[in-house]
Design a protein around this motif. Structure first.
Motif, mmCIF file in Angstrom:
data_model
loop_
_atom_site.group_PDB
_atom_site.id
_atom_site.type_symbol
_atom_site.label_atom_id
_atom_site.label_comp_id
_atom_site.label_asym_id
_atom_site.label_seq_id
_atom_site.Cartn_x
_atom_site.Cartn_y
_atom_site.Cartn_z
ATOM 1 N N GLN A 1 -31.516 36.362 -31.504
ATOM 2 C CA GLN A 1 -31.325 34.912 -31.474
ATOM 3 C C GLN A 1 -30.891 34.441 -30.099
ATOM 4 N N LEU A 2 -30.037 35.203 -29.440
ATOM 5 C CA LEU A 2 -29.604 34.816 -28.092
ATOM 6 C C LEU A 2 -30.761 34.845 -27.110
ATOM 7 N N ARG A 3 -31.673 35.822 -27.295
ATOM 8 C CA ARG A 3 -32.801 35.935 -26.376
ATOM 9 C C ARG A 3 -33.799 34.800 -26.546
ATOM 10 N N THR A 4 -33.994 34.330 -27.794
ATOM 11 C CA THR A 4 -35.028 33.319 -28.065
ATOM 12 C C THR A 4 -34.495 31.892 -28.045
ATOM 13 N N GLN A 5 -33.195 31.724 -27.937
ATOM 14 C CA GLN A 5 -32.625 30.378 -27.988
ATOM 15 C C GLN A 5 -32.993 29.591 -26.728
ATOM 16 N N THR A 6 -33.507 28.299 -26.884
ATOM 17 C CA THR A 6 -33.889 27.434 -25.754
ATOM 18 C C THR A 6 -32.662 26.714 -25.248
#
Length: 217
Positions: free
Chosen positions: A152-157
């Motif tokens: 989630q941290l990697r894909t969060q905009t």
């Protein structure tokens, strides 16, 4: 049945008349006497055995079930031994003298006891394995949770310097006061591009005058 070598040698030692002053038959001929143990140890034993230790000789007598006559100890320290088949001039009985048999433990462990012990050990092992498996499953679940959080941290905009206006223009989310954005309308949402804070409000489209007025306050 053959005569053991030790018994045959001992019969020869006692029967040798040349050493009667050291070792000889008793008066009854049913036992023999070591008259001079010290001389027997030094002079007789080395002639028949590979040692000159009288204690080893006595142990061998015990092995073949010779008995020590209790009243044989005299002032000069003589030793007397007897055996039912060790008699003067009766070499024919020597084959009956055999080594003492060792006692064997004939008691067998109870199969029921062994079975109970084995079952108890097996149950304890199964419980230990079950606890280990439970701990492993918990660790796997925790690891999956950590992986999901990282994903989630990697894909969060990132939401810095952006304004999202939904179909209801009055809903404003995440306003940055460090920069003013420019706007593009697409599919009912308003996306933004960072813009310099000193940009005059005249550059904003008239359609968004209300928003420009909002930021000019």
């Amino acid at each position: 049945m053959t005569c053991p070598p030790f018994v045959r040698k001992n019969f020869a030692i006692v029967s040798d008349e040349s050493s009667d002053s050291i070792i000889t038959w008793s008066a009854s001929g049913k036992s023999f006497v070591i008259l001079n143990p010290r001389a027997f140890e030094k002079q007789i034993l080395p002639l028949y055995f590979k040692h000159n230790n009288i204690n080893s000789y006595v142990r061998q007598l015990n092995t073949y079930q010779f008995a020590k006559v209790s009243a044989s100890m005299s002032v000069n320290g003589s030793l007397e031994f007897s055996h039912p088949h060790f008699q003067k001039d009766r070499a024919d009985k020597l084959a009956k003298i055999q080594r003492r048999k060792r006692k064997r433990n004939t008691e067998k462990p109870s199969p029921l006891t062994n079975s109970s012990d084995s079952v108890g050990t097996l149950l304890n092992l199964c419980e230990s394995i079950q606890r280990s498996e439970d701990r492993l499953r918990n660790l796997q679940q925790e690891l999956e949770g950590v992986k999901d959080s990282l994903q989630q941290l990697r894909t969060q905009t990132p939401s810095d310097s952006s304004i999202f206006v939904h179909e209801n223009p009055s809903y404003v989310q995440d306003v940055s006061f460090d920069q003013f954005p420019t706007y593009q309308v697409a599919q009912g949402q308003l996306s933004c591009t960072p813009f310099a804070a000193e940009t005059p409000l005249e550059f904003f489209p008239n359609a968004f005058g209300d928003l420009a007025e909002l930021f000019s306050v």
